[in-house]
Design a protein around this motif. Structure first.
Motif, PDB file in Angstrom:
ATOM      1  N   ASN A 226      33.462  22.379  16.147  1.00 51.80           N
ATOM      2  CA  ASN A 226      32.097  22.231  16.655  1.00 51.80           C
ATOM      3  C   ASN A 226      31.131  21.855  15.543  1.00 51.80           C
ATOM      4  O   ASN A 226      30.226  21.040  15.734  1.00 51.80           O
ATOM      5  CB  ASN A 226      31.642  23.536  17.321  1.00 51.80           C
ATOM      6  N   ILE A 227      31.329  22.447  14.359  1.00 44.24           N
ATOM      7  CA  ILE A 227      30.484  22.097  13.204  1.00 44.24           C
ATOM      8  C   ILE A 227      30.694  20.636  12.823  1.00 44.24           C
ATOM      9  O   ILE A 227      29.739  19.906  12.544  1.00 44.24           O
ATOM     10  CB  ILE A 227      30.797  23.027  12.020  1.00 44.24           C
ATOM     11  N   ALA A 228      31.948  20.195  12.830  1.00 43.76           N
ATOM     12  CA  ALA A 228      32.237  18.793  12.512  1.00 43.76           C
ATOM     13  C   ALA A 228      31.541  17.856  13.495  1.00 43.76           C
ATOM     14  O   ALA A 228      31.009  16.808  13.106  1.00 43.76           O
ATOM     15  CB  ALA A 228      33.745  18.561  12.526  1.00 43.76           C
ATOM     16  N   GLN A 229      31.517  18.237  14.781  1.00 42.05           N
ATOM     17  CA  GLN A 229      30.855  17.409  15.790  1.00 42.05           C
ATOM     18  C   GLN A 229      29.348  17.374  15.571  1.00 42.05           C
ATOM     19  O   GLN A 229      28.711  16.321  15.722  1.00 42.05           O
ATOM     20  CB  GLN A 229      31.176  17.940  17.189  1.00 42.05           C
ATOM     21  N   LYS A 230      28.753  18.508  15.187  1.00 45.46           N
ATOM     22  CA  LYS A 230      27.318  18.551  14.909  1.00 45.46           C
ATOM     23  C   LYS A 230      26.965  17.643  13.722  1.00 45.46           C
ATOM     24  O   LYS A 230      25.946  16.957  13.734  1.00 45.46           O
ATOM     25  CB  LYS A 230      26.879  19.986  14.618  1.00 45.46           C
ATOM     26  N   TYR A 231      27.823  17.638  12.717  1.00 45.68           N
ATOM     27  CA  TYR A 231      27.622  16.729  11.587  1.00 45.68           C
ATOM     28  C   TYR A 231      27.665  15.275  12.049  1.00 45.68           C
ATOM     29  O   TYR A 231      26.914  14.422  11.575  1.00 45.68           O
ATOM     30  CB  TYR A 231      28.686  16.967  10.518  1.00 45.68           C
ATOM     31  N   ARG A 232      28.582  14.972  12.969  1.00 45.05           N
ATOM     32  CA  ARG A 232      28.703  13.610  13.478  1.00 45.05           C
ATOM     33  C   ARG A 232      27.419  13.182  14.180  1.00 45.05           C
ATOM     34  O   ARG A 232      26.920  12.065  13.973  1.00 45.05           O
ATOM     35  CB  ARG A 232      29.889  13.541  14.438  1.00 45.05           C
ATOM     36  N   GLU A 233      26.865  14.052  14.987  1.00 49.15           N
ATOM     37  CA  GLU A 233      25.631  13.742  15.704  1.00 49.15           C
ATOM     38  C   GLU A 233      24.464  13.564  14.729  1.00 49.15           C
ATOM     39  O   GLU A 233      23.628  12.671  14.901  1.00 49.15           O
ATOM     40  CB  GLU A 233      25.338  14.862  16.708  1.00 49.15           C
ATOM     41  N   LEU A 234      24.409  14.409  13.714  1.00 49.27           N
ATOM     42  CA  LEU A 234      23.349  14.278  12.711  1.00 49.27           C
ATOM     43  C   LEU A 234      23.512  12.993  11.904  1.00 49.27           C
ATOM     44  O   LEU A 234      22.534  12.322  11.568  1.00 49.27           O
ATOM     45  CB  LEU A 234      23.372  15.493  11.783  1.00 49.27           C
ATOM     46  N   ALA A 235      24.760  12.630  11.614  1.00 48.13           N
ATOM     47  CA  ALA A 235      25.023  11.397  10.864  1.00 48.13           C
ATOM     48  C   ALA A 235      24.537  10.171  11.625  1.00 48.13           C
ATOM     49  O   ALA A 235      24.058   9.208  11.013  1.00 48.13           O
ATOM     50  CB  ALA A 235      26.516  11.279  10.570  1.00 48.13           C
ATOM     51  N   ASP A 236      24.636  10.198  12.950  1.00 50.11           N
ATOM     52  CA  ASP A 236      24.147   9.070  13.752  1.00 50.11           C
ATOM     53  C   ASP A 236      22.654   8.852  13.535  1.00 50.11           C
ATOM     54  O   ASP A 236      22.184   7.712  13.451  1.00 50.11           O
ATOM     55  CB  ASP A 236      24.430   9.317  15.236  1.00 50.11           C
ATOM     56  N   LYS A 237      21.897   9.946  13.434  1.00 46.84           N
ATOM     57  CA  LYS A 237      20.452   9.837  13.214  1.00 46.84           C
ATOM     58  C   LYS A 237      20.165   9.270  11.824  1.00 46.84           C
ATOM     59  O   LYS A 237      19.300   8.410  11.660  1.00 46.84           O
ATOM     60  CB  LYS A 237      19.790  11.197  13.393  1.00 46.84           C
ATOM     61  N   HIS A 238      20.883   9.759  10.815  1.00 48.94           N
ATOM     62  CA  HIS A 238      20.690   9.233   9.461  1.00 48.94           C
ATOM     63  C   HIS A 238      21.051   7.748   9.397  1.00 48.94           C
ATOM     64  O   HIS A 238      20.349   6.948   8.782  1.00 48.94           O
ATOM     65  CB  HIS A 238      21.544  10.014   8.465  1.00 48.94           C
ATOM     66  N   ASP A 239      22.150   7.388  10.031  1.00 49.36           N
ATOM     67  CA  ASP A 239      22.602   5.999  10.022  1.00 49.36           C
ATOM     68  C   ASP A 239      21.585   5.090  10.690  1.00 49.36           C
ATOM     69  O   ASP A 239      21.334   3.967  10.231  1.00 49.36           O
ATOM     70  CB  ASP A 239      23.951   5.903  10.742  1.00 49.36           C
TER      71      ASP A 239
END
Length: 251
Positions: free
Chosen positions: A206-219
């Motif tokens: 779940n933490i890995a998925q949250k990082y993925r979602e946050l990375a989309d915003k940074h990208d």
């Protein structure tokens, strides 16, 4: 007021750019006049993805690599993985393989060895849904699927963090050590602390998925040009004024 503010910002941007270009031109002219005595500062343009020898990194789809991160040489990165600010993956004397949906946090160093224990091949293998937190050191080891290496920890040659296992913050996992499935290890050197609960093991992915979602915003923000960012900043400022917004943290 809003229109005047935006106009002043644009004037400032144009004037600043003109001054910078003028400064660069003056610097070139000064170097030409000084001849061999001129000091010339060499600027190195950062490259997020860099070939080394005959090896080129392979990066999957929808993968976020921060602007000041470095992926070098024989490195394979899976889909939907995020590599955060200041992180280095250097595959020079061996290879690095990173799975899917994995998060490698800020200032992490991932490296390899030519030969590990007992003269065996010593790449670095990182699985799917892995979380490697900020400031970790990962060297010629294996991090299996759904595992977590917490903040500031070091994993040395030949060590293994098994599936659904956690290495606690600031820990040192020595050469050849293994954190078994479903266990929390911590300390320097790392030792068994306790068994993980089912909720704790499930939380890793779940933490890995949250990082993925946050990375989309940074990208998304890194893909915008300067003019668009300035306009967005102005809009946010205007909305804050119109709603009389005040954050307790900043005001």
């Amino acid at each position: 007021m809003s229109l005047l503010y935006k106009s002043l910002r644009r004037v400032g941007y144009v004037a600043g750019r003109a001054l910078r270009e003028t400064g660069q031109a003056l610097d070139r002219a000064g170097c030409a006049l000084a001849g061999n005595f001129a000091y010339k500062e060499q600027l190195n343009r950062h490259r997020r993805i860099m070939n080394l020898y005959d090896k080129a990194p392979k990066v999957g789809s929808n993968t976020f690599i921060a602007p000041n991160a470095s992926v070098i040489g024989d490195v394979e990165v899976g889909d939907n993985t995020s590599i955060w600010y200041g992180t280095v993956l250097r595959g020079d004397v061996n290879f690095i393989k990173v799975g899917k949906n994995t998060a490698i946090g800020d200032r992490v160093v991932v490296h390899v060895a030519r030969h590990g224990l007992k003269k065996r091949d010593a790449p670095t293998l990182i699985g799917d849904n892995v979380v490697i937190a900020h400031g970790a050191m990962i060297h010629a080891c294996t991090i299996e699927d759904n595992a977590m290496v917490d903040i500031g920890s070091t994993v040395l040659d030949g060590a293994v963090v098994s599936n659904k296992a956690i290495l606690g913050p600031g820990s040192l996992l020595l050469e050849g050590q293994r954190v078994p499935t479903g266990e929390l290890w911590a300390g320097s050197p790392a030792k068994f602390v306790r068994k993980l609960t089912e909720e704790e093991m499930a939380a890793i992915s779940n933490i890995a998925q949250k990082y993925r979602e946050l990375a989309d915003k940074h990208d998304e923000y890194h893909s915008l040009d300067q003019k668009t960012l300035e306009m967005m900043k102005d809009d946010v400022y205007d909305n804050a004024l119109s709603t009389n917004y005040r954050s307790e943290r900043y005001f």
